[in-house]
Motif scaffolding. Structure first.
Motif, PDB file in Angstrom:
ATOM      1  N   TYR A 259     -18.066  -9.797  39.894  1.00  0.00           N
ATOM      2  CA  TYR A 259     -17.526  -8.533  39.063  1.00  0.00           C
ATOM      3  C   TYR A 259     -18.675  -7.351  38.850  1.00  0.00           C
ATOM      4  CZ  TYR A 259     -13.846 -11.966  37.927  1.00  0.00           C
ATOM      5  OH  TYR A 259     -13.035 -13.112  37.980  1.00  0.00           O
ATOM      6  N   GLY A 261     -19.535  -5.305  35.818  1.00  0.00           N
ATOM      7  CA  GLY A 261     -19.173  -5.169  34.467  1.00  0.00           C
ATOM      8  C   GLY A 261     -19.507  -3.718  34.192  1.00  0.00           C
ATOM      9  N   ASN A 270     -15.978  -3.641  30.453  1.00  0.00           N
ATOM     10  CA  ASN A 270     -14.729  -3.696  31.627  1.00  0.00           C
ATOM     11  C   ASN A 270     -15.102  -4.242  32.730  1.00  0.00           C
ATOM     12  OD1 ASN A 270     -12.933  -2.616  33.511  1.00  0.00           O
ATOM     13  ND2 ASN A 270     -12.194  -1.241  32.138  1.00  0.00           N
ATOM     14  N   TYR A 271     -14.465  -5.238  33.196  1.00  0.00           N
ATOM     15  CA  TYR A 271     -14.867  -6.047  34.427  1.00  0.00           C
ATOM     16  C   TYR A 271     -13.774  -5.695  35.568  1.00  0.00           C
ATOM     17  CZ  TYR A 271     -17.906  -8.714  31.826  1.00  0.00           C
ATOM     18  OH  TYR A 271     -18.935  -9.265  30.857  1.00  0.00           O
ATOM     19  N   GLN A 272     -14.438  -5.338  36.629  1.00  0.00           N
ATOM     20  CA  GLN A 272     -13.611  -5.101  38.014  1.00  0.00           C
ATOM     21  C   GLN A 272     -14.088  -6.048  38.912  1.00  0.00           C
ATOM     22  OE1 GLN A 272     -11.196  -2.688  37.994  1.00  0.00           O
ATOM     23  NE2 GLN A 272     -11.623  -2.423  35.980  1.00  0.00           N
ATOM     24  N   PRO A 273     -13.194  -6.630  39.993  1.00  0.00           N
ATOM     25  CA  PRO A 273     -13.496  -7.470  41.063  1.00  0.00           C
ATOM     26  C   PRO A 273     -14.509  -6.774  42.098  1.00  0.00           C
ATOM     27  CG  PRO A 273     -11.165  -7.613  40.728  1.00  0.00           C
ATOM     28  CD  PRO A 273     -11.564  -6.319  39.705  1.00  0.00           C
ATOM     29  N   SER A 284     -16.505  -2.272  44.852  1.00  0.00           N
ATOM     30  CA  SER A 284     -15.739  -2.310  43.619  1.00  0.00           C
ATOM     31  C   SER A 284     -14.921  -1.260  43.256  1.00  0.00           C
ATOM     32  CB  SER A 284     -16.669  -2.889  42.481  1.00  0.00           C
ATOM     33  OG  SER A 284     -15.935  -3.160  41.488  1.00  0.00           O
ATOM     34  N   THR A 299     -22.243  -9.380  38.281  1.00  0.00           N
ATOM     35  CA  THR A 299     -22.294 -10.331  37.445  1.00  0.00           C
ATOM     36  C   THR A 299     -21.418 -11.472  38.010  1.00  0.00           C
ATOM     37  OG1 THR A 299     -21.918 -11.556  35.266  1.00  0.00           O
ATOM     38  CG2 THR A 299     -20.592  -9.430  35.948  1.00  0.00           C
ATOM     39  N   GLN A 301     -19.435 -13.518  36.131  1.00  0.00           N
ATOM     40  CA  GLN A 301     -18.286 -13.806  35.222  1.00  0.00           C
ATOM     41  C   GLN A 301     -17.558 -12.661  34.542  1.00  0.00           C
ATOM     42  OE1 GLN A 301     -19.060 -13.129  31.528  1.00  0.00           O
ATOM     43  NE2 GLN A 301     -20.386 -11.158  32.701  1.00  0.00           N
ATOM     44  N   ASN A 302     -16.530 -12.791  33.867  1.00  0.00           N
ATOM     45  CA  ASN A 302     -15.860 -11.546  33.005  1.00  0.00           C
ATOM     46  C   ASN A 302     -15.522 -11.760  31.880  1.00  0.00           C
ATOM     47  OD1 ASN A 302     -14.020 -13.612  33.590  1.00  0.00           O
ATOM     48  ND2 ASN A 302     -12.451 -12.054  34.770  1.00  0.00           N
ATOM     49  N   THR A 303     -16.304 -12.687  31.050  1.00  0.00           N
ATOM     50  CA  THR A 303     -16.027 -13.093  29.567  1.00  0.00           C
ATOM     51  C   THR A 303     -16.986 -12.058  28.609  1.00  0.00           C
ATOM     52  OG1 THR A 303     -17.136 -15.050  29.707  1.00  0.00           O
ATOM     53  CG2 THR A 303     -14.610 -14.946  30.199  1.00  0.00           C
TER      54      THR A 303
END
Length: 324
Positions: A259, A261, A270-273, A284, A299, A301-303
């Motif tokens: 992702y 971030g 805000n996360y985008q693949p 992205s 990154t 992760q997306n949390t």
């Protein structure tokens, strides 16, 4: 990521050797519009506050060196007096940065903590447009780092927040001027500035500092991430490509679900693949709803919701991205 002790906490800045900064207190104060606070420096501050003011010392030292170099270059480039006004402003900016340096040094000395001299620097800036663009990035990164410092002091040492908060306000005025000269006629693109971690600020500084030229604190080195964009701004939406040194990133990290971030204003990350397009290249999307400058990090992760948490799990970055 690994730990290095080669860089200071501060920002980018400029010259092939350590700059000898002017220290005539009266002339500096006159140009700056005032002196360092004339009250007693706070005593018995926390260890985290010492670290914070060490960061301010580094940041303002480096910004002062950068603007001194910029002032010299603008004077050289001012062949038709087209930069008279900018020279006037940058002269004041540079003096104000020196006052900020003195303020941080006074606090550190009062608490028997070491102060830090400028390092040696080098950076590409061969014309006025490049200077103004880099000045805007430097001041934006500086603002983000000082927001982080103020946030820490508000918890550990709330009685001494005023100084850095006052510095932050002046840095924002500087940033608006350089933004106007490099990005947009609109000096206030968003209702909030964007906080970044001290680790992010250090990593954004690293390409511009001559290694081994000064005594500095250790920090976690993160591989660099570069936004491949054309034009002054990207707009808030659409595709974007980033590049990084594939040899600096582990195969395990890039084999994860990836992702980007996005850190912008006072929002959660805000996360985008993100997908690997080729070795060292990732594609992205720019999220809708962002404005001003954003910081993008690769990154797995997306949390993580805030920049401090994101910093700890960043594979590469951050990349400053001028959204609007």
């Amino acid at each position: 990521m690994h730990t290095s002790n080669l860089l200071p906490f501060s920002l980018l800045l400029a010259s092939s050797s350590a700059l000898v900064l002017p220290r005539d207190a009266q002339s500096i104060a006159t140009t700056a519009g005032g002196n360092a606070p004339n009250g007693s420096a706070p005593l018995d501050i926390s260890k985290s506050a010492i670290a914070d003011f060490s960061g301010v010392n580094f940041l303002e030292n480096m910004e002062s060196a950068f603007f001194l170099e910029g002032l010299q270059n603008l004077t050289k480039w001012n062949t038709h007096r087209q930069h008279d006004h900018a020279i006037d402003v940058v002269r004041r900016v540079q003096a104000q940065e020196l006052i900020h340096v003195q303020t941080a040094e006074d606090i550190l000395k009062a608490n028997n903590a070491p102060t830090f001299a400028p390092c040696k620097y080098t950076f590409p800036c061969s014309n006025p447009d490049e200077f103004f663009a880099l000045a805007n990035v430097i001041t934006s990164v500086g603002i983000g780092a000082v927001i982080d410092i103020v946030s820490g002091l508000a918890v550990s040492d709330p009685k001494i927040v005023q100084g850095p908060a006052s510095i932050l306000a002046i840095e924002a005025r500087h940033d608006a001027f350089f933004r106007h000269h490099s990005v947009s006629d609109i000096p206030n693109p968003a209702p909030f500035d964007t906080r970044i971690s001290s680790t992010y600020a250090l990593n954004l500084a690293s390409p511009f500092i001559v290694k081994g030229s000064c005594t500095v604190p250790s920090f976690t080195v993160i591989p660099a991430l570069k936004a491949e964009v054309t034009g002054k701004t990207t707009g808030s939406s659409g595709a974007i490509t980033f590049s990084f040194d594939a040899t600096a990133v582990s195969k395990e990290d890039v084999s994860k679900t990836l992702y980007i971030g996005w850190v912008n204003q006072a929002n959660v990350v805000n996360y985008q693949p993100a997908t690997i397009d080729e070795e060292g290249v990732v594609k992205s999307t720019i999220p809708e709803g962002m404005a001003g400058i954003a910081f993008a990090a690769l990154t797995g992760q997306n949390t993580a919701e805030d920049v401090s948490s994101l910093t700890a799990v960043t594979i590469a970055g951050p990349a400053p991205v001028q959204i609007s």
